[in-house]
Write a protein that holds these residues in place. Structure first.
Motif, PDB file in Angstrom:
ATOM      1  N   SER A 135       0.769  -1.278   0.058  1.00  0.00           N
ATOM      2  CA  SER A 135      -0.082   0.234   0.045  1.00  0.00           C
ATOM      3  C   SER A 135       1.038   1.594  -0.067  1.00  0.00           C
ATOM      4  CB  SER A 135      -1.027  -0.144   1.286  1.00  0.00           C
ATOM      5  OG  SER A 135      -0.441  -0.299   2.342  1.00  0.00           O
ATOM      6  N   ASP A 136       1.820   1.182   0.585  1.00  0.00           N
ATOM      7  CA  ASP A 136       2.825   2.528   0.697  1.00  0.00           C
ATOM      8  C   ASP A 136       3.423   2.705  -0.764  1.00  0.00           C
ATOM      9  OD1 ASP A 136       2.734   2.690   3.209  1.00  0.00           O
ATOM     10  OD2 ASP A 136       4.839   1.889   3.709  1.00  0.00           O
ATOM     11  N   LYS A 167       0.397   3.816  -2.971  1.00  0.00           N
ATOM     12  CA  LYS A 167      -0.274   5.075  -2.705  1.00  0.00           C
ATOM     13  C   LYS A 167       0.671   6.181  -3.414  1.00  0.00           C
ATOM     14  CE  LYS A 167       0.901   6.762   1.090  1.00  0.00           C
ATOM     15  NZ  LYS A 167       1.056   6.762   2.617  1.00  0.00           N
ATOM     16  N   MET A 216      -8.893  -2.049   0.683  1.00  0.00           N
ATOM     17  CA  MET A 216      -9.343  -1.542   1.866  1.00  0.00           C
ATOM     18  C   MET A 216      -8.068  -0.949   2.646  1.00  0.00           C
ATOM     19  SD  MET A 216     -11.914  -4.526   3.361  1.00  0.00           S
ATOM     20  CE  MET A 216     -12.523  -3.697   4.532  1.00  0.00           C
ATOM     21  N   ASP A 217      -6.935  -1.449   2.294  1.00  0.00           N
ATOM     22  CA  ASP A 217      -5.443  -1.024   2.729  1.00  0.00           C
ATOM     23  C   ASP A 217      -5.100   0.088   2.010  1.00  0.00           C
ATOM     24  OD1 ASP A 217      -3.438  -0.676   4.842  1.00  0.00           O
ATOM     25  OD2 ASP A 217      -2.328  -2.325   3.572  1.00  0.00           O
ATOM     26  N   PRO A 228      -8.421   4.305   1.518  1.00  0.00           N
ATOM     27  CA  PRO A 228      -8.535   5.350   2.420  1.00  0.00           C
ATOM     28  C   PRO A 228      -7.332   6.310   2.613  1.00  0.00           C
ATOM     29  CG  PRO A 228      -9.359   3.324   3.332  1.00  0.00           C
ATOM     30  CD  PRO A 228      -8.551   2.782   2.062  1.00  0.00           C
ATOM     31  N   ALA A 229      -6.232   5.569   2.482  1.00  0.00           N
ATOM     32  CA  ALA A 229      -5.112   6.320   2.620  1.00  0.00           C
ATOM     33  C   ALA A 229      -4.551   7.193   1.393  1.00  0.00           C
ATOM     34  CB  ALA A 229      -3.720   5.351   2.792  1.00  0.00           C
ATOM     35  N   SER A 262      -7.258   8.399  -0.446  1.00  0.00           N
ATOM     36  CA  SER A 262      -8.145   9.299  -0.294  1.00  0.00           C
ATOM     37  C   SER A 262      -7.709  10.470   0.568  1.00  0.00           C
ATOM     38  CB  SER A 262      -9.485   8.862   0.420  1.00  0.00           C
ATOM     39  OG  SER A 262     -10.175   9.914   0.819  1.00  0.00           O
ATOM     40  N   VAL A 263      -6.802  10.356   1.716  1.00  0.00           N
ATOM     41  CA  VAL A 263      -6.274  11.210   2.344  1.00  0.00           C
ATOM     42  C   VAL A 263      -5.170  12.067   1.566  1.00  0.00           C
ATOM     43  CG1 VAL A 263      -5.061  11.836   4.670  1.00  0.00           C
ATOM     44  CG2 VAL A 263      -7.176  10.324   4.807  1.00  0.00           C
ATOM     45  N   LYS A 264      -4.360  11.225   0.983  1.00  0.00           N
ATOM     46  CA  LYS A 264      -3.328  11.707   0.550  1.00  0.00           C
ATOM     47  C   LYS A 264      -3.337  12.887  -0.723  1.00  0.00           C
ATOM     48  CE  LYS A 264       1.364  11.532  -0.572  1.00  0.00           C
ATOM     49  NZ  LYS A 264       2.604  11.485   0.406  1.00  0.00           N
ATOM     50  N   PRO A 318     -12.486  12.797  -2.221  1.00  0.00           N
ATOM     51  CA  PRO A 318     -13.158  12.037  -1.529  1.00  0.00           C
ATOM     52  C   PRO A 318     -13.552  10.534  -1.853  1.00  0.00           C
ATOM     53  CG  PRO A 318     -14.727  13.414  -2.686  1.00  0.00           C
ATOM     54  CD  PRO A 318     -13.057  13.996  -2.898  1.00  0.00           C
ATOM     55  N   LEU A 319     -13.706   9.651  -0.984  1.00  0.00           N
ATOM     56  CA  LEU A 319     -13.889   8.220  -1.063  1.00  0.00           C
ATOM     57  C   LEU A 319     -15.337   7.840  -0.612  1.00  0.00           C
ATOM     58  CD1 LEU A 319     -12.604   5.426  -1.525  1.00  0.00           C
ATOM     59  CD2 LEU A 319     -11.949   5.488   0.984  1.00  0.00           C
ATOM     60  N   ALA A 320     -15.654   6.934  -1.442  1.00  0.00           N
ATOM     61  CA  ALA A 320     -16.904   6.160  -0.971  1.00  0.00           C
ATOM     62  C   ALA A 320     -16.374   4.363  -1.191  1.00  0.00           C
ATOM     63  CB  ALA A 320     -18.228   6.315  -1.755  1.00  0.00           C
ATOM     64  N   THR A 321     -16.972   3.690  -0.214  1.00  0.00           N
ATOM     65  CA  THR A 321     -16.211   2.417  -0.248  1.00  0.00           C
ATOM     66  C   THR A 321     -17.416   1.384  -0.552  1.00  0.00           C
ATOM     67  OG1 THR A 321     -16.744   2.220   2.085  1.00  0.00           O
ATOM     68  CG2 THR A 321     -14.364   2.663   1.390  1.00  0.00           C
TER      69      THR A 321
END
Ligand code: FAD
Ligand code: AMP
Lengths: 259, 324
Positions: free
Chosen positions: B73-74, B77, B101-102, B105-106, B108-110, B114-117
């Motif tokens: 994920s790192d 992302k 899922m990992d 959301p990361a 989205s913040v980065k 906006p995110l919908a799951t």
């Protein structure tokens, strides 16, 4: 090892008859029994197990109204040392806002691990934990079914689809979202919960946190909640148990299974 | 509406089905709005997936590097953030899987998007996406809108969009991309995959599965259903909570994190019908559900239903079989 665990109070919905609220964007909660989100129960147990084997402290945090202190008292009874409730007042929250509020409080605490549940049983969104990790700048993993601290690292197990786990090493401090089944959450008695009432429980109004308006603005909005669309659905077999059983046996045989 | 970017997911040398499902749905949307569909592939050297993806997208952006052989994920992302900042696609879709899922959301913040799951439907209205999601364990659905933004992120549920067999088209372009030179070392390193599904019995081979869920109530009650299964010549399987409580070993579990089964008949006793469970029984010939809650979601996917106490039905079945 100091562990922070995020817990949420959610309505028990499995046996409940859910009614859509008048505005049509939520449900009527008055008659529902509230309890700790199942995933968070496992997360609290994991935090307490880590404390028991490694030493350190456990702090439980929730964002919710005063009724949601029940889940904090439960966490304290399971072995958490301190609890924090952040009162959101009348604010509308989504996963993004929740993660920003949690981050603001957690950034000033001491910790090596932050645990959340994989998902909350009300919104089923599974985003708060990893958003929180990114806001705090932490390493992270989702859907974790095993944690073994090894110095500055932890060896973790992540559950993938189809009966496969992925083992990896992750640098601490880290945020992990905990999956059900990782442990066996201990039983808590009413007595235990009453005794835990003596432990420290701090309440912080969200207004005191100095969050920006941007951080407090939801990124998503539920426009409408509705019943699942009609499907043809199952053919319901009615009648007394004996005739239902006879009918089921007939169906199973018809489908080519000999019983 | 603008472009849609779909992040491909692959594991152990194979593109996962959800990737094709996302590409299929995204293409349908792109057609309606005459826009371009891009697949993003982050993979190890010479993974060879790009051509397969190109048959289902207008173009494939390929990032190949040894460090991308397994999902991280790192790294994902960092790379995706740069692509999104540069190209500004209207929507970026990621699989709603453990890895998704990992990541999502990361990201989205980065990116600040906006995110919908776990979306089961995605549409666009007046230049903004609208998604449909399930809430309260699938008992209700929600229609979700987003705050206005230069782009939007969503994770997509497996099985929500099933591509027909002829979903391929004229191959799109495959464009190799450079990996950013200044990628930070990931904070998570892969050790190994472990198979957790193997065991004494193989539920995937059974013709008749008698499957128990949390409705079984107590561990002691399993014996009476085991007896019923034995009498029927059936194999016993279960939903996740039964394994979580250590009442049955993991190899009995049906669902996304357990096994996909294809019996002639699947008899579900006290199982509510969460998507992660029913995703494992799409291959079943006939599904019969017994649940005391007439509104349980399982009745939406079952062929036959009995709205009653499972023990009452199980005992009646036993009596009938004994008398037969
Ligand atoms: C990442 C992830 C992966 C997952 N993977 C899986 C998976 O592989 N497999 C899986 O099953 N789940 C999986 N889950 C969990 C899933 O979301 C549900 O929580 C789970 O399937 C619920 O199991 P259940 O239906 O047995 O229990 P519940 O949802 O609690 O339902 C119990 C049902 O029993 C009924 N009942 C109770 N008593 C009786 C009675 N006496 N007679 C008749 N009916 C009764 C109730 O009405 C209710 O409908 C996963 C979740 C996540 C987040
Ligand atoms: N209001 C809240 N207070 C504290 N933790 C929360 C709250 N909402 C969600 N969480 C945490 O985030 C996890 C995932 O929730 P969600 O992203 O809403 O599905 C939950 O299991 C909790 O650990």
């Amino acid at each position: 090892m100091d562990v922070i665990v995020c817990v949420k109070q959610v309505p028990e919905v499995i046996d409940a008859d859910l009614k859509i609220s008048r505005e049509g964007t939520g449900i009527e909660k008055e008659d529902l029994v509230m309890h700790i989100n199942d995933w968070d129960n496992y997360a609290v147990e994991e935090a307490v197990c880590i404390k028991e084997t490694q030493g350190g402290t456990v702090t439980a945090i929730t964002i919710g109204d005063d009724e949601s202190e029940d889940v904090l008292r439960r966490a304290l009874a399971m072995g958490a040392d301190k609890a924090i409730r952040i009162d959101p007042g009348e604010r509308e929250l989504d996963g993004f806002v929740i993660s920003k509020i949690l981050a603001k409080v957690i950034k000033d605490l001491e910790y090596h691990l932050v645990l959340t549940g994989v998902q909350a049983d009300d919104d089923n969104s599974g985003m708060v934990g990893i958003m929180l990790a990114e806001t705090l700048g932490l390493s992270h993993a989702a859907v974790v079914t095993g944690v073994e601290p090894e110095g500055d690292l932890a060896r973790i197990r992540v559950e993938l689809e189809g009966g496969m786990d992925e083992v990896s090493r992750i640098q601490l401090p880290s945020l992990l979202t905990i999956q059900t089944g990782i442990n066996e959450p201990r039983y808590v008695s009413i007595m235990g919960i009453r005794k835990a009432g003596k432990k420290e429980l701090t309440v912080i109004p969200v207004a005191n946190l100095g969050l920006s308006e941007d951080d407090l603005t939801p990124r998503t909005r539920i426009e409408e909640v509705f019943l699942p669309p009609e499907t043809t659905g199952a053919e319901m077999i009615e009648g007394d148990a004996a005739s239902v059983a006879a009918e089921l046996i007939k169906i199973i045989k018809e489908k080519g299974v000999s019983i | 509406m603008g472009e849609i970017y779909v992040v491909a997911e692959h594991r152990k040398g194979e593109v996962r089905e959800i990737t094709f499902e996302m590409l299929f749905k995204a293409r349908e949307l792109c057609r309606t709005f005459s826009h371009r569909l891009t697949a993003l592939l982050l993979a190890g050297k010479d993974a060879g997936f790009a051509d397969d993806l190109a048959k289902r997208a207008d173009r494939v952006l390929v990032f190949e590097n040894d460090r991308l052989e397994t999902f991280n994920s790192d790294l994902h992302k960092e790379i995706l953030n740069r692509v999104i900042q540069k190209d500004q696609p209207f929507m970026t879709w990621i699989a709603h899987t453990s890895w998704g899922m990992d990541l999502a959301p990361a990201l989205s913040v980065k990116t600040g998007l906006p995110l919908a799951t776990d979306c089961v439907d995605i549409q666009a209205e007046d230049g903004r996406p609208i998604v449909i999601r399930q809430i309260y364990s699938g008992k209700l659905f929600s229609r979700v809108s987003f705050k206005e933004s230069p782009g939007y992120l969503m994770t997509v549920r497996s099985g929500a969009f099933l591509p027909p067999d002829d979903a391929e088209m004229e191959p799109g372009e495959v464009l190799k991309q450079d990996i950013p030179a200044d990628l930070a070392e990931p904070r998570k390193t892969f050790v190994e995959f472990v198979d957790t599904g193997a065991g004494e019995i193989d539920i995937t081979q059974a013709d008749l599965l008698v499957s128990i869920g949390r409705g079984i109530g107590e561990e002691e009650n399993i014996a009476t259903i085991r007896e019923l299964a034995d009498r029927m010549g059936a194999t016993l399987s279960c939903s996740r909570p039964v394994v979580d409580k250590n009442w049955l070993p993991k190899f009995h579990q049906v669902g996304t994190s357990g096994k996909s089964v294809r019996p002639k008949v699947y008899l579900a006793l006290g199982i509510s019908g969460a998507f992660q469970h029913v995703a494992g029984i799409t291959g079943a010939g006939t599904v019969i559900a017994v649940n005391k809650d007439r509104k349980a979601p399982i009745f939406r996917v079952a062929d036959y239903g009995v709205a009653d106490d499972l023990f009452k039905v199980a005992n009646a079945l036993k009596e009938k079989l004994a008398g037969a």
